[in-house]
Motif scaffolding. Structure first.
Motif, PDB file in Angstrom:
ATOM      1  N   TRP A   1      -9.796  -2.759 -28.358  1.00 52.44           N
ATOM      2  CA  TRP A   1      -9.152  -1.624 -29.040  1.00 52.44           C
ATOM      3  C   TRP A   1      -8.020  -1.057 -28.204  1.00 52.44           C
ATOM      4  O   TRP A   1      -6.933  -0.776 -28.723  1.00 52.44           O
ATOM      5  N   ARG A   2      -8.235  -0.898 -26.903  1.00 51.33           N
ATOM      6  CA  ARG A   2      -7.187  -0.349 -26.048  1.00 51.33           C
ATOM      7  C   ARG A   2      -5.952  -1.240 -26.046  1.00 51.33           C
ATOM      8  O   ARG A   2      -4.819  -0.760 -26.152  1.00 51.33           O
ATOM      9  N   ARG A   3      -6.137  -2.547 -25.936  1.00 54.49           N
ATOM     10  CA  ARG A   3      -5.000  -3.456 -25.908  1.00 54.49           C
ATOM     11  C   ARG A   3      -4.351  -3.561 -27.284  1.00 54.49           C
ATOM     12  O   ARG A   3      -3.135  -3.724 -27.401  1.00 54.49           O
ATOM     13  N   TYR A   4      -5.149  -3.465 -28.339  1.00 56.33           N
ATOM     14  CA  TYR A   4      -4.600  -3.458 -29.690  1.00 56.33           C
ATOM     15  C   TYR A   4      -3.724  -2.223 -29.892  1.00 56.33           C
ATOM     16  O   TYR A   4      -2.608  -2.324 -30.428  1.00 56.33           O
ATOM     17  N   ALA A   5      -4.214  -1.051 -29.459  1.00 55.99           N
ATOM     18  CA  ALA A   5      -3.438   0.179 -29.599  1.00 55.99           C
ATOM     19  C   ALA A   5      -2.134   0.083 -28.830  1.00 55.99           C
ATOM     20  O   ALA A   5      -1.063   0.459 -29.336  1.00 55.99           O
ATOM     21  N   ALA A   6      -2.205  -0.426 -27.595  1.00 54.76           N
ATOM     22  CA  ALA A   6      -0.999  -0.549 -26.779  1.00 54.76           C
ATOM     23  C   ALA A   6       0.011  -1.483 -27.428  1.00 54.76           C
ATOM     24  O   ALA A   6       1.219  -1.190 -27.470  1.00 54.76           O
ATOM     25  N   PHE A   7      -0.480  -2.622 -27.953  1.00 62.19           N
ATOM     26  CA  PHE A   7       0.439  -3.572 -28.580  1.00 62.19           C
ATOM     27  C   PHE A   7       1.060  -2.996 -29.847  1.00 62.19           C
ATOM     28  O   PHE A   7       2.265  -3.115 -30.081  1.00 62.19           O
ATOM     29  N   MET A   8       0.259  -2.365 -30.690  1.00 60.88           N
ATOM     30  CA  MET A   8       0.775  -1.844 -31.947  1.00 60.88           C
ATOM     31  C   MET A   8       1.751  -0.698 -31.721  1.00 60.88           C
ATOM     32  O   MET A   8       2.718  -0.535 -32.476  1.00 60.88           O
ATOM     33  N   VAL A   9       1.525   0.104 -30.696  1.00 59.51           N
ATOM     34  CA  VAL A   9       2.480   1.160 -30.360  1.00 59.51           C
ATOM     35  C   VAL A   9       3.815   0.543 -29.974  1.00 59.51           C
ATOM     36  O   VAL A   9       4.882   1.009 -30.384  1.00 59.51           O
ATOM     37  N   ALA A  10       3.772  -0.529 -29.179  1.00 61.21           N
ATOM     38  CA  ALA A  10       5.015  -1.195 -28.790  1.00 61.21           C
ATOM     39  C   ALA A  10       5.657  -1.900 -29.984  1.00 61.21           C
ATOM     40  O   ALA A  10       6.877  -1.836 -30.175  1.00 61.21           O
ATOM     41  N   ALA A  11       4.856  -2.554 -30.804  1.00 64.31           N
ATOM     42  CA  ALA A  11       5.395  -3.305 -31.939  1.00 64.31           C
ATOM     43  C   ALA A  11       5.948  -2.401 -33.023  1.00 64.31           C
ATOM     44  O   ALA A  11       6.692  -2.877 -33.891  1.00 64.31           O
ATOM     45  N   SER A  12       5.611  -1.110 -32.996  1.00 64.27           N
ATOM     46  CA  SER A  12       6.107  -0.203 -34.031  1.00 64.27           C
ATOM     47  C   SER A  12       7.617  -0.066 -33.977  1.00 64.27           C
ATOM     48  O   SER A  12       8.252   0.252 -34.978  1.00 64.27           O
ATOM     49  N   ASP A  13       8.226  -0.292 -32.824  1.00 67.04           N
ATOM     50  CA  ASP A  13       9.689  -0.276 -32.704  1.00 67.04           C
ATOM     51  C   ASP A  13      10.070  -1.100 -31.487  1.00 67.04           C
ATOM     52  O   ASP A  13      10.119  -0.587 -30.368  1.00 67.04           O
ATOM     53  N   VAL A  14      10.347  -2.378 -31.707  1.00 63.27           N
ATOM     54  CA  VAL A  14      10.601  -3.289 -30.588  1.00 63.27           C
ATOM     55  C   VAL A  14      11.936  -3.010 -29.916  1.00 63.27           C
ATOM     56  O   VAL A  14      12.222  -3.566 -28.850  1.00 63.27           O
ATOM     57  N   HIS A  15      12.761  -2.150 -30.487  1.00 66.30           N
ATOM     58  CA  HIS A  15      14.067  -1.871 -29.899  1.00 66.30           C
ATOM     59  C   HIS A  15      14.015  -0.745 -28.871  1.00 66.30           C
ATOM     60  O   HIS A  15      15.012  -0.491 -28.196  1.00 66.30           O
TER      61      HIS A  15
END
Length: 422
Positions: free
Chosen positions: A297-311
């Motif tokens: 869950w922690r790594r999923y949250a971190a990835f999805m936060v980053a993927a929300s705006d890759v720029h």
């Protein structure tokens, strides 16, 4: 150039409430003293000074002389909202008088920022920094007051203009009862899973990077950062609705109901991880993402936060670390070719575009990144080239290459020119 909201942080003309005193053993400096937010009765009383009874808000204006009179007559606690700088920066009418409605919004939103900053200081046990657990507790308390995910269908009378008509009608209720919901200063309490705080915590660290790459977070670095505006307004991942939605997505990927706290959430299986982001991630990238271990869950949250705006710069930093599986600090030509080959294979299989030449795409990626090292693409190359987010999408997202090709085919721009590529 600073935005109007970011300029709020640099108005320190006010009486101040002291933060928690730092422990003598701490070498970090204590955070700056924070102006005190106005209470609801104080806000309502201040509004009555410029808005007579039964007067529409939108028609109220304040001359500078009246503004200066209020500043001279009121206690020091009110002065942050009555400074000449505030008068100059807020909207005015043709005669130069301050518009009352934007000023009221400013007072409420500025008070929310002060409240958030004071709350962050109070959450710190040593008065100079925040640990992950301290910040998580602070965010969970705010989630409990966040009205953002209340049902939108409360009003089924078909009148879609109620809110606008209320603003344009004479006063029929106290100001705070009408405007507090707009700036989300209060709301009904509701229990939320503690795991949601991890979303906000990961987002905060990425927003503060690279100055603050990990916990604990120095308060001096946090309180003056624009991310406090998002905390104050329950925006983005600091809104319970957004965090709750992300948590629900994780539970849906698990395929089973989540265990009750304090039992930890199970990690995603390889099959479940393949369904992340609606299945647009390539197998090669998923292997890189799972190289340190299963997606928790922690790594999923971190990835999805980053993927929300890759720029965003923090997002590019986080995703580059995932792509750089060897930790060499560069993406070699061989590594880039492996990512591109998988993307091209997926695009062909799904019929999302023409047959792409792997070598042509690899050359385009290196042209876009404008590498400064012969060994490969470094993080600083992605940050400096202007299209680093687009490069990352091409390497990890099945749709990234097809959308970039469509962007070029439309004649909207080129590869390494730093244009607004998708």
């Amino acid at each position: 150039m600073q935005s109007f909201l970011e300029q709020w942080y640099h108005d320190e003309t006010a009486t101040v409430a002291p933060c928690v005193a730092p422990l003598p053993a701490q070498r970090l400096r204590a955070p700056p003293l924070i102006p005190e937010a106005l209470s609801e009765p104080e806000c309502e009383w201040l509004f009555t000074q410029i808005c007579p009874p039964n007067t529409p808000y939108h028609s109220v204006t304040i001359s500078y002389d009246r503004f200066a009179e209020l500043r001279a007559a009121l206690p020091a606690k009110f002065k942050p909202y009555l400074s000449p700088a505030v008068f100059l920066r807020l909207p005015k009418d043709m005669s130069g008088a301050l518009l009352g409605l934007p000023w009221m919004h400013y007072i409420l939103k500025k008070g929310a920022v002060y409240e958030a900053r004071s709350g962050l200081c109070a959450a710190s046990k040593n008065g100079v920094s925040l640990t992950h657990d301290e910040f998580a507790a602070f965010i969970l308390a705010r989630y409990a007051r966040d009205p953002a995910d209340q049902p939108d269908d409360d009003d089924d009378d078909g009148d879609e203009d109620d809110d606008n008509s209320e603003v344009n009608s004479p006063l029929s209720s106290p100001p705070l009862s009408r405007y507090s919901s707009e700036v989300r200063l209060a709301g009904p309490a509701r229990a939320v899973p503690a795991a949601l705080a991890d979303v906000a915590a990961e987002y905060l660290i990425q927003a503060l990077a690279p100055a603050v790459p990990a916990w604990p977070v120095p308060l001096r670095a946090l309180l003056g950062h624009p991310v406090v505006l998002e905390i104050a307004e329950h925006a983005g991942f600091f809104a319970r609705r957004a965090a709750n939605g992300l948590f629900d997505q994780y539970c849906a990927l698990l395929g089973t109901p989540p265990p009750r706290p304090p039992s930890p959430l199970p990690a995603l299986s390889r099959t479940a991880a393949g369904r992340m982001c609606n299945g647009v991630l390539t197998e090669t990238f998923l292997s890189a993402l799972q190289r340190p271990g299963p997606v928790t869950w922690r790594r999923y949250a971190a990835f999805m936060v980053a993927a929300s705006d890759v720029h965003r710069v923090p997002a590019m930093r986080a995703l580059f670390r995932t792509l750089d599986v060897d930790g060499a600090g560069v993406l070699t030509e061989h590594a880039v070719r492996e990512y591109v080959r998988d993307v091209c294979r997926a695009v062909s299989r799904l019929g999302l575009g023409p047959e792409f030449s792997v070598e042509d795409v690899v050359n385009e990626v290196f042209d876009m990144a404008r590498c400064t090292k012969a060994s490969g693409i470094a993080l600083k190359d992605l940050l400096a080239c202007g299209v680093g987010g687009t490069v990352i999408r091409i390497l990890v997202d099945v749709h990234g290459l097809a959308q970039y090709d469509a962007f070029l085919s439309s004649g909207s721009g080129g590869g390494g020119g730093g244009g607004a590529a998708p």
